[in-house]
Design a protein around this motif. Structure first.
Motif, PDB file in Angstrom:
ATOM      1  N   LYS A   1     -54.760  35.968 -23.376  1.00 20.93           N
ATOM      2  CA  LYS A   1     -54.155  35.624 -24.112  1.00 20.93           C
ATOM      3  C   LYS A   1     -54.219  34.610 -25.421  1.00 20.93           C
ATOM      4  CE  LYS A   1     -50.574  33.138 -20.930  1.00 20.93           C
ATOM      5  NZ  LYS A   1     -49.142  33.516 -21.104  1.00 20.93           N
ATOM      6  N   TYR A   2     -53.092  35.384 -25.954  1.00 19.03           N
ATOM      7  CA  TYR A   2     -53.180  35.200 -27.573  1.00 19.03           C
ATOM      8  C   TYR A   2     -52.553  33.528 -27.065  1.00 19.03           C
ATOM      9  CZ  TYR A   2     -54.643  39.437 -27.663  1.00 19.03           C
ATOM     10  OH  TYR A   2     -55.171  40.470 -28.182  1.00 19.03           O
ATOM     11  N   ALA A   3     -52.627  32.789 -28.137  1.00 15.94           N
ATOM     12  CA  ALA A   3     -51.928  31.171 -28.209  1.00 15.94           C
ATOM     13  C   ALA A   3     -50.457  31.718 -29.015  1.00 15.94           C
ATOM     14  CB  ALA A   3     -52.780  30.512 -29.349  1.00 15.94           C
ATOM     15  N   GLU A   4     -49.659  31.407 -28.055  1.00 21.07           N
ATOM     16  CA  GLU A   4     -48.097  31.881 -28.943  1.00 21.07           C
ATOM     17  C   GLU A   4     -46.961  30.699 -29.266  1.00 21.07           C
ATOM     18  OE1 GLU A   4     -47.424  34.527 -25.216  1.00 21.07           O
ATOM     19  OE2 GLU A   4     -45.791  33.099 -25.562  1.00 21.07           O
ATOM     20  N   ARG A   5     -46.252  30.658 -30.023  1.00 15.62           N
ATOM     21  CA  ARG A   5     -45.054  30.188 -31.105  1.00 15.62           C
ATOM     22  C   ARG A   5     -43.990  30.787 -31.348  1.00 15.62           C
ATOM     23  NH1 ARG A   5     -48.078  29.344 -36.779  1.00 15.62           N
ATOM     24  NH2 ARG A   5     -46.057  28.471 -37.257  1.00 15.62           N
TER      25      ARG A   5
ATOM     26  N   TRP B   1     -50.826  35.913 -37.800  1.00 14.19           N
ATOM     27  CA  TRP B   1     -50.131  36.087 -35.928  1.00 14.19           C
ATOM     28  C   TRP B   1     -48.971  36.908 -36.278  1.00 14.19           C
ATOM     29  CZ3 TRP B   1     -49.546  30.979 -33.071  1.00 14.19           C
ATOM     30  CH2 TRP B   1     -50.081  30.541 -33.595  1.00 14.19           C
TER      31      TRP B   1
ATOM     32  N   ARG C   1     -58.679  35.818 -36.460  1.00 14.66           N
ATOM     33  CA  ARG C   1     -58.907  34.884 -37.696  1.00 14.66           C
ATOM     34  C   ARG C   1     -58.214  36.197 -39.182  1.00 14.66           C
ATOM     35  NH1 ARG C   1     -63.999  33.538 -35.919  1.00 14.66           N
ATOM     36  NH2 ARG C   1     -64.545  34.484 -37.836  1.00 14.66           N
TER      37      ARG C   1
ATOM     38  N   LYS D   1     -44.926  39.239 -31.041  1.00 14.97           N
ATOM     39  CA  LYS D   1     -45.309  39.904 -29.490  1.00 14.97           C
ATOM     40  C   LYS D   1     -44.814  40.712 -29.195  1.00 14.97           C
ATOM     41  CE  LYS D   1     -46.936  38.454 -24.961  1.00 14.97           C
ATOM     42  NZ  LYS D   1     -46.636  36.789 -23.985  1.00 14.97           N
TER      43      LYS D   1
ATOM     44  N   VAL E   1     -47.788  35.671 -31.409  1.00 11.31           N
ATOM     45  CA  VAL E   1     -49.730  35.233 -31.418  1.00 11.31           C
ATOM     46  C   VAL E   1     -50.247  35.756 -32.098  1.00 11.31           C
ATOM     47  CG1 VAL E   1     -48.682  36.408 -28.580  1.00 11.31           C
ATOM     48  CG2 VAL E   1     -49.482  37.923 -30.340  1.00 11.31           C
ATOM     49  N   LYS E   2     -51.176  34.065 -31.997  1.00 14.09           N
ATOM     50  CA  LYS E   2     -52.631  34.149 -32.693  1.00 14.09           C
ATOM     51  C   LYS E   2     -53.488  35.493 -32.436  1.00 14.09           C
ATOM     52  CE  LYS E   2     -55.039  31.075 -32.858  1.00 14.09           C
ATOM     53  NZ  LYS E   2     -55.587  29.473 -33.323  1.00 14.09           N
TER      54      LYS E   2
ATOM     55  N   GLU F   1     -55.545  31.908 -40.178  1.00 14.26           N
ATOM     56  CA  GLU F   1     -55.128  33.064 -38.862  1.00 14.26           C
ATOM     57  C   GLU F   1     -53.573  34.586 -39.102  1.00 14.26           C
ATOM     58  OE1 GLU F   1     -54.143  29.276 -36.542  1.00 14.26           O
ATOM     59  OE2 GLU F   1     -55.815  29.135 -35.966  1.00 14.26           O
TER      60      GLU F   1
END
Ligand code: FES
Length: 135
Positions: A8-12, A120, A24, A123, A20-21, A118
């Motif tokens: 589960k990736y960080a999303e924005r 991104w 790195r 998705k 999704v992040k 990072e």
């Protein structure tokens, strides 16, 4: 490193798209592809490449026989990639099928960018593939 992980990736959200992040920046080496899979569906996989410093992102599933190995594609200098399974070729920049004698389907392309060290990536939206829906 990331292969076969479903995380589960960080999303924005940016301009209506979900990003999704995935990693790195220093984890994405030049001249190599990386697979990222999402837990919602087997079809939701992307392949992120860095070539000559620039990032590219395509669907990881080859339209020929649905091989899930685009991230392991051979990368040529002219920004063409070849699926490692049967060598269908695609544009790294657009996902377009390079040799239409082999088939007309290309790879979906997704946005990808770096910010503050990072990576991104856009998705994929869940949509059952036609071949699955037709069964
Ligand atoms: S699965 Fe990619 S060329 Fe056959």
């Amino acid at each position: 490193m990331f292969e076969d992980e479903e995380i589960k990736y960080a999303e924005r959200e940016i301009d209506g798209k979900i990003y999704v992040k995935v990693a790195r920046s220093d984890e994405i080496y030049d001249g190599k592809g990386y697979k990222f899979a999402f837990e919602e569906d087997d079809d939701m996989q992307i392949a992120v490449f860095r070539v000559k410093g620039k990032l590219y992102c395509l669907h990881n599933i080859c339209p020929h026989r649905h091989g899930e190995r685009i991230y392991e594609a051979i990368i040529y200098d002219n920004l063409t990639i070849a699926c490692p399974l049967h060598f269908w070729t695609y544009s790294l920049e657009t996902g377009e099928n390079i040799n239409q004698k082999q088939g007309i389907k290309g790879l979906r392309k997704f946005d990808v960018f770096e910010e503050n060290g990072e990576v991104w990536a856009e998705k994929p939206q869940y949509a059952p593939p036609k071949w699955r829906a037709e069964k």
